[in-house]
Design a protein around this motif. Structure first.
Motif, PDB file in Angstrom:
ATOM      1  N   ARG A  62     -15.626  -4.224  -5.351  1.00  0.00           N
ATOM      2  CA  ARG A  62     -16.366  -4.219  -4.098  1.00  0.00           C
ATOM      3  C   ARG A  62     -16.574  -2.818  -3.560  1.00  0.00           C
ATOM      4  O   ARG A  62     -17.666  -2.461  -3.108  1.00  0.00           O
ATOM      5  CB  ARG A  62     -15.637  -5.074  -3.063  1.00  0.00           C
ATOM      6  N   ARG A  63     -15.545  -2.014  -3.599  1.00  0.00           N
ATOM      7  CA  ARG A  63     -15.681  -0.688  -2.995  1.00  0.00           C
ATOM      8  C   ARG A  63     -16.379   0.303  -3.917  1.00  0.00           C
ATOM      9  O   ARG A  63     -16.675   1.432  -3.491  1.00  0.00           O
ATOM     10  CB  ARG A  63     -14.322  -0.151  -2.538  1.00  0.00           C
ATOM     11  N   ALA A  64     -16.655  -0.104  -5.155  1.00  0.00           N
ATOM     12  CA  ALA A  64     -17.460   0.751  -6.026  1.00  0.00           C
ATOM     13  C   ALA A  64     -18.895   0.829  -5.503  1.00  0.00           C
ATOM     14  O   ALA A  64     -19.635   1.752  -5.844  1.00  0.00           O
ATOM     15  CB  ALA A  64     -17.450   0.215  -7.452  1.00  0.00           C
ATOM     16  N   GLY A  65     -19.287  -0.113  -4.660  1.00  0.00           N
ATOM     17  CA  GLY A  65     -20.651  -0.126  -4.136  1.00  0.00           C
ATOM     18  C   GLY A  65     -21.613  -0.753  -5.129  1.00  0.00           C
ATOM     19  O   GLY A  65     -21.266  -0.951  -6.291  1.00  0.00           O
ATOM     20  N   GLN A  78      -7.315   1.897 -11.520  1.00  0.00           N
ATOM     21  CA  GLN A  78      -7.209   1.487 -10.119  1.00  0.00           C
ATOM     22  C   GLN A  78      -6.052   0.525  -9.883  1.00  0.00           C
ATOM     23  O   GLN A  78      -5.438   0.548  -8.831  1.00  0.00           O
ATOM     24  CB  GLN A  78      -8.515   0.806  -9.684  1.00  0.00           C
ATOM     25  N   LEU A 131      -5.956  -6.136   6.211  1.00  0.00           N
ATOM     26  CA  LEU A 131      -5.836  -5.020   7.150  1.00  0.00           C
ATOM     27  C   LEU A 131      -5.138  -5.452   8.434  1.00  0.00           C
ATOM     28  O   LEU A 131      -4.337  -4.698   8.994  1.00  0.00           O
ATOM     29  CB  LEU A 131      -7.220  -4.433   7.443  1.00  0.00           C
ATOM     30  N   GLU A 134      -1.469  -5.590   7.678  1.00  0.00           N
ATOM     31  CA  GLU A 134      -0.877  -4.261   7.512  1.00  0.00           C
ATOM     32  C   GLU A 134      -0.741  -3.534   8.846  1.00  0.00           C
ATOM     33  O   GLU A 134       0.233  -2.818   9.079  1.00  0.00           O
ATOM     34  CB  GLU A 134      -1.717  -3.438   6.524  1.00  0.00           C
ATOM     35  N   ARG A 135      -1.715  -3.725   9.714  1.00  0.00           N
ATOM     36  CA  ARG A 135      -1.613  -3.102  11.035  1.00  0.00           C
ATOM     37  C   ARG A 135      -0.386  -3.609  11.779  1.00  0.00           C
ATOM     38  O   ARG A 135       0.304  -2.848  12.473  1.00  0.00           O
ATOM     39  CB  ARG A 135      -2.868  -3.378  11.863  1.00  0.00           C
ATOM     40  N   ARG A 154       1.528  11.118  -0.143  1.00  0.00           N
ATOM     41  CA  ARG A 154       0.505  11.686  -1.017  1.00  0.00           C
ATOM     42  C   ARG A 154       1.109  12.743  -1.944  1.00  0.00           C
ATOM     43  O   ARG A 154       0.752  12.835  -3.113  1.00  0.00           O
ATOM     44  CB  ARG A 154      -0.628  12.308  -0.206  1.00  0.00           C
TER      45      ARG A 154
ATOM     46  N   ASP B   6      -6.733   8.541  -1.665  1.00  0.00           N
ATOM     47  CA  ASP B   6      -7.785   9.278  -0.945  1.00  0.00           C
ATOM     48  C   ASP B   6      -9.166   8.809  -1.405  1.00  0.00           C
ATOM     49  O   ASP B   6     -10.080   8.601  -0.591  1.00  0.00           O
ATOM     50  CB  ASP B   6      -7.653  10.781  -1.205  1.00  0.00           C
ATOM     51  N   ARG B   7      -9.317   8.648  -2.714  1.00  0.00           N
ATOM     52  CA  ARG B   7     -10.613   8.216  -3.251  1.00  0.00           C
ATOM     53  C   ARG B   7     -10.924   6.779  -2.820  1.00  0.00           C
ATOM     54  O   ARG B   7     -12.058   6.442  -2.474  1.00  0.00           O
ATOM     55  CB  ARG B   7     -10.583   8.317  -4.789  1.00  0.00           C
ATOM     56  N   LEU B   8      -9.878   5.952  -2.830  1.00  0.00           N
ATOM     57  CA  LEU B   8     -10.035   4.554  -2.438  1.00  0.00           C
ATOM     58  C   LEU B   8     -10.458   4.431  -0.966  1.00  0.00           C
ATOM     59  O   LEU B   8     -11.385   3.674  -0.627  1.00  0.00           O
ATOM     60  CB  LEU B   8      -8.680   3.884  -2.696  1.00  0.00           C
ATOM     61  N   ALA B  11     -14.016   5.522  -0.478  1.00  0.00           N
ATOM     62  CA  ALA B  11     -14.964   4.512  -0.958  1.00  0.00           C
ATOM     63  C   ALA B  11     -15.136   3.401   0.079  1.00  0.00           C
ATOM     64  O   ALA B  11     -16.259   2.975   0.368  1.00  0.00           O
ATOM     65  CB  ALA B  11     -14.478   3.928  -2.287  1.00  0.00           C
ATOM     66  N   TRP B  12     -14.034   2.959   0.675  1.00  0.00           N
ATOM     67  CA  TRP B  12     -14.159   1.921   1.701  1.00  0.00           C
ATOM     68  C   TRP B  12     -14.955   2.420   2.906  1.00  0.00           C
ATOM     69  O   TRP B  12     -15.741   1.683   3.489  1.00  0.00           O
ATOM     70  CB  TRP B  12     -12.786   1.437   2.180  1.00  0.00           C
ATOM     71  N   ARG B  14     -17.315   4.443   2.963  1.00  0.00           N
ATOM     72  CA  ARG B  14     -18.723   4.448   2.601  1.00  0.00           C
ATOM     73  C   ARG B  14     -19.279   3.017   2.575  1.00  0.00           C
ATOM     74  O   ARG B  14     -20.354   2.745   3.103  1.00  0.00           O
ATOM     75  CB  ARG B  14     -18.871   5.113   1.218  1.00  0.00           C
ATOM     76  N   GLU B  15     -18.494   2.099   1.990  1.00  0.00           N
ATOM     77  CA  GLU B  15     -18.993   0.734   1.783  1.00  0.00           C
ATOM     78  C   GLU B  15     -18.820  -0.161   2.997  1.00  0.00           C
ATOM     79  O   GLU B  15     -19.596  -1.094   3.194  1.00  0.00           O
ATOM     80  CB  GLU B  15     -18.269   0.100   0.579  1.00  0.00           C
ATOM     81  N   ARG B  16     -17.748   0.053   3.746  1.00  0.00           N
ATOM     82  CA  ARG B  16     -17.479  -0.781   4.913  1.00  0.00           C
ATOM     83  C   ARG B  16     -17.159   0.091   6.117  1.00  0.00           C
ATOM     84  O   ARG B  16     -16.031   0.063   6.631  1.00  0.00           O
ATOM     85  CB  ARG B  16     -16.295  -1.729   4.627  1.00  0.00           C
ATOM     86  N   LEU B  19     -15.110  -1.199   9.169  1.00  0.00           N
ATOM     87  CA  LEU B  19     -13.679  -1.535   9.170  1.00  0.00           C
ATOM     88  C   LEU B  19     -12.817  -0.292   9.353  1.00  0.00           C
ATOM     89  O   LEU B  19     -13.169   0.791   8.877  1.00  0.00           O
ATOM     90  CB  LEU B  19     -13.282  -2.190   7.841  1.00  0.00           C
ATOM     91  N   ASP B  20     -11.662  -0.477  10.014  1.00  0.00           N
ATOM     92  CA  ASP B  20     -10.678   0.600  10.113  1.00  0.00           C
ATOM     93  C   ASP B  20      -9.666   0.432   8.983  1.00  0.00           C
ATOM     94  O   ASP B  20      -8.800  -0.434   9.044  1.00  0.00           O
ATOM     95  CB  ASP B  20      -9.969   0.530  11.471  1.00  0.00           C
ATOM     96  N   VAL B  21      -9.799   1.256   7.968  1.00  0.00           N
ATOM     97  CA  VAL B  21      -8.940   1.109   6.785  1.00  0.00           C
ATOM     98  C   VAL B  21      -7.743   2.056   6.804  1.00  0.00           C
ATOM     99  O   VAL B  21      -7.069   2.230   5.786  1.00  0.00           O
ATOM    100  CB  VAL B  21      -9.747   1.335   5.481  1.00  0.00           C
ATOM    101  N   GLU B  22      -7.450   2.622   7.943  1.00  0.00           N
ATOM    102  CA  GLU B  22      -6.350   3.590   8.031  1.00  0.00           C
ATOM    103  C   GLU B  22      -5.007   3.035   7.523  1.00  0.00           C
ATOM    104  O   GLU B  22      -4.247   3.769   6.908  1.00  0.00           O
ATOM    105  CB  GLU B  22      -6.220   4.098   9.478  1.00  0.00           C
ATOM    106  N   LEU B  24      -4.318   1.505   4.971  1.00  0.00           N
ATOM    107  CA  LEU B  24      -4.200   1.695   3.524  1.00  0.00           C
ATOM    108  C   LEU B  24      -3.634   3.063   3.167  1.00  0.00           C
ATOM    109  O   LEU B  24      -3.015   3.227   2.115  1.00  0.00           O
ATOM    110  CB  LEU B  24      -5.573   1.527   2.860  1.00  0.00           C
TER     111      LEU B  24
END
Lengths: 165, 165
Positions: A62-65, A78, A131, A134-135, A154, B6-8, B11-12, B14-16, B19-22, B24
């Motif tokens: 999905r996130r690959a677009g 991944q 999400l 997780e929040r 990281r 970071d890449r993941l 990507a989110w 950009r695609e979504r 949404l707040d994906v923080e 992750l």
DNA sequence: TTCAAGTGTCTTGACATCAAGATATTGCGG
DNA sequence: CCGCAATATCTTGATGTCAAGACACTTGAA
């Protein structure tokens, strides 16, 4: 608040005072927290009739677009599973009409895995639910603490993610 | 240094972007790092002909101190597996003469699992090896950073470790 | 052009895990 | 002291994972 790792470390210091067990303070917590998160995710996804491994594959695509496709090899990096496992996952998701396999036009050894419309819907629905969960778990920490934690983690993950193996 | 998360996250976003994906940033790193650690442990233990699950059980008993025995239920809370899994693990370790089962004198429903001399040796040898490996992984961080990281992780694990479930 | 090494995916067989439920025992409320 | 819910462990059956290797195709060097 004390956790199981505090008890574990105290036990080692009593039984093996000759050893420096400080590394466990970080890495045992990482391993145990990951197991707790797995359990929580399994329960949360059950509402959507989705297994954690299905979520991992569908959301990678999905996130690959658009056009929502990746090679099995890209999915391996991944999801951190072996190639046999990924073949098996793709087979099962194909049977459920969530993904489909296409020949790779530029490499006849290769295959592309593409999300179906149904698969894309599932990915979008379940991501929002994850999400939220997780929040709630991260509610323990301030925004500033979450940022610090992400930065420290990281530094540990980067060496693994930036070598061939 | 950038990592796969970071890449993941990029990507989110950009695609979504809605949404707040923080979340992750923290929890995907925890899950991925745990998988990397599992792999590294599997490779390291192979020299001792030991599986990670064997290590988990043997060291739980070892750090309990003499007479190196715990109930299966106590082992469950330490290893975070289900009861069926633990029964199976104890069976296999018994066949390899690393543990033995004894009736619990104070509760006839219960059983105690005790480390054999051979099992204790294996636990001691493999623990030292694991700590060396973990120190190498943590070499990325200063002593101060390791302390901060342990403290932040404790805040996340404590709620899981201090409820019945 | 050819071929050897490399790459990408799939197959196979063994095994570890989980969820759900069976069985035996304990101990509390009445 | 009785009966019943709670507890502790084990059994069962389905399934997911891994390691190792097979197979097909690609690439680069001579």
């Amino acid at each position: 608040m004390e956790d199981e790792v505090d008890r574990l470390v105290a036990a080692w210091r009593r039984e093996r005072p000759d050893l420096d067990v400080e590394p466990l303070e970080v890495l045992s917590r990482v391993s145990r927290l990951a197991r707790h998160l797995d359990r929580a995710r399994r329960i949360a996804f059950a509402e959507h009739h989705l297994e954690p491994w299905e979520f991992d594959v569908l959301t990678s695509l999905r996130r690959a677009g658009p056009p929502y496709q990746l090679s099995p090899g890209q999915l391996l990096t991944q999801t951190l599973v072996t190639s046999g496992t990924m073949t098996n996952r793709i087979d099962r998701l194909t049977k459920k009409n969530l993904v489909e396999r296409l020949p790779d036009p530029s490499d006849r050894r290769g295959v592309l895995v593409r999300l179906t419309a149904e698969g894309r819907d599932k990915a979008d629905q379940s991501l929002a639910g994850l999400l939220d969960q997780e929040r709630a778990i991260l509610g323990e920490l301030s925004r500033r603490q979450r940022g610090e934690l992400a930065g420290l983690l990281r530094q540990l993950t980067a060496p693994f993610d930036n070598v061939p193996g």
